[in-house]
Design a protein around this motif. Structure first.
Motif, mmCIF file in Angstrom:
data_model
loop_
_atom_site.group_PDB
_atom_site.id
_atom_site.type_symbol
_atom_site.label_atom_id
_atom_site.label_comp_id
_atom_site.label_asym_id
_atom_site.label_seq_id
_atom_site.Cartn_x
_atom_site.Cartn_y
_atom_site.Cartn_z
ATOM 1 N N UNK A 104 3.397 7.777 -7.442
ATOM 2 C CA UNK A 104 3.429 8.923 -8.361
ATOM 3 C C UNK A 104 4.637 9.829 -8.132
ATOM 4 N N UNK A 105 5.399 9.547 -7.086
ATOM 5 C CA UNK A 105 6.644 10.285 -6.842
ATOM 6 C C UNK A 105 7.784 9.466 -7.442
ATOM 7 N N UNK A 106 8.616 10.062 -8.290
ATOM 8 C CA UNK A 106 9.729 9.314 -8.890
ATOM 9 C C UNK A 106 10.641 8.690 -7.828
ATOM 10 N N UNK A 107 11.246 7.569 -8.160
ATOM 11 C CA UNK A 107 12.067 6.796 -7.218
ATOM 12 C C UNK A 107 13.158 7.639 -6.570
ATOM 13 N N UNK A 126 0.825 -1.200 0.000
ATOM 14 C CA UNK A 126 0.000 0.000 0.000
ATOM 15 C C UNK A 126 0.864 1.257 0.000
ATOM 16 N N UNK A 127 1.930 1.247 0.767
ATOM 17 C CA UNK A 127 2.824 2.414 0.792
ATOM 18 C C UNK A 127 3.439 2.630 -0.595
ATOM 19 N N UNK A 128 3.840 1.546 -1.251
ATOM 20 C CA UNK A 128 4.384 1.674 -2.616
ATOM 21 C C UNK A 128 3.338 2.276 -3.543
ATOM 22 N N UNK A 129 2.101 1.820 -3.435
ATOM 23 C CA UNK A 129 1.032 2.341 -4.284
ATOM 24 C C UNK A 129 0.769 3.820 -3.980
ATOM 25 N N UNK A 130 0.759 4.168 -2.695
ATOM 26 C CA UNK A 130 0.492 5.552 -2.301
ATOM 27 C C UNK A 130 1.575 6.501 -2.794
ATOM 28 N N UNK A 131 2.806 6.022 -2.843
ATOM 29 C CA UNK A 131 3.940 6.876 -3.203
ATOM 30 C C UNK A 131 4.385 6.711 -4.650
#
Length: 139
Positions: free
Chosen positions: A120-123, A113-118
């Protein structure tokens, strides 16, 4: 007049609230509250178990509240109370096999979920955000 730091503080609070709201949704399949999930994580990471006072300290809650959380987790057979081998008057709380499995499932779901939430921010910007937040938190 608000300063950029005031805005930054508000943004951090809003980000935390957003993630906390998502966290509640992530926990729904296991019917756990965020408080119970945190307690299960702390107990599970303790290995051989920890005393209720240690759990209360780790969660920054009153010992009575830790007892209530453990009672709820024990009723669902996610944790168990066992005698402390170093002090026969004391009791340790440790995760059961079921609790360890649930803990792993919850951790994986939270990470996804954290990966999905974030996402849209580039790595590279996520890495920089993580670095800055660690610096802020570690003080």
């Amino acid at each position: 007049m608000p300063t950029p730091d005031d805005d930054l503080g508000e943004l951090i609070v809003r980000a935390a609230r957003s993630l906390r709201g998502r966290w509640r949704e992530v926990l729904e399949p296991w019917d756990l509250s965020p408080h119970q999930a945190r307690a299960l994580m702390v107990v599970g990471r303790s290995g051989d178990g920890l005393r209720l006072s240690g759990l209360a300290e780790a969660l920054r809650i009153a010992p009575r509240s830790a007892t209530e959380v453990v009672d709820g987790l024990a009723a669902r057979e996610l944790v168990e109370r066992v005698p402390d081998p170093t002090d026969r008057r004391a009791v340790l709380v440790r995760a059961t096999d079921t609790g360890a499995r649930v803990m792993a499932e919850v951790a994986a779901a939270r990470a996804a979920d954290a990966r999905a939430a974030l996402a849209r921010i580039p790595a590279d910007e996520r890495a920089e955000l993580a670095r800055l937040l660690r610096r802020f938190v570690d003080g």
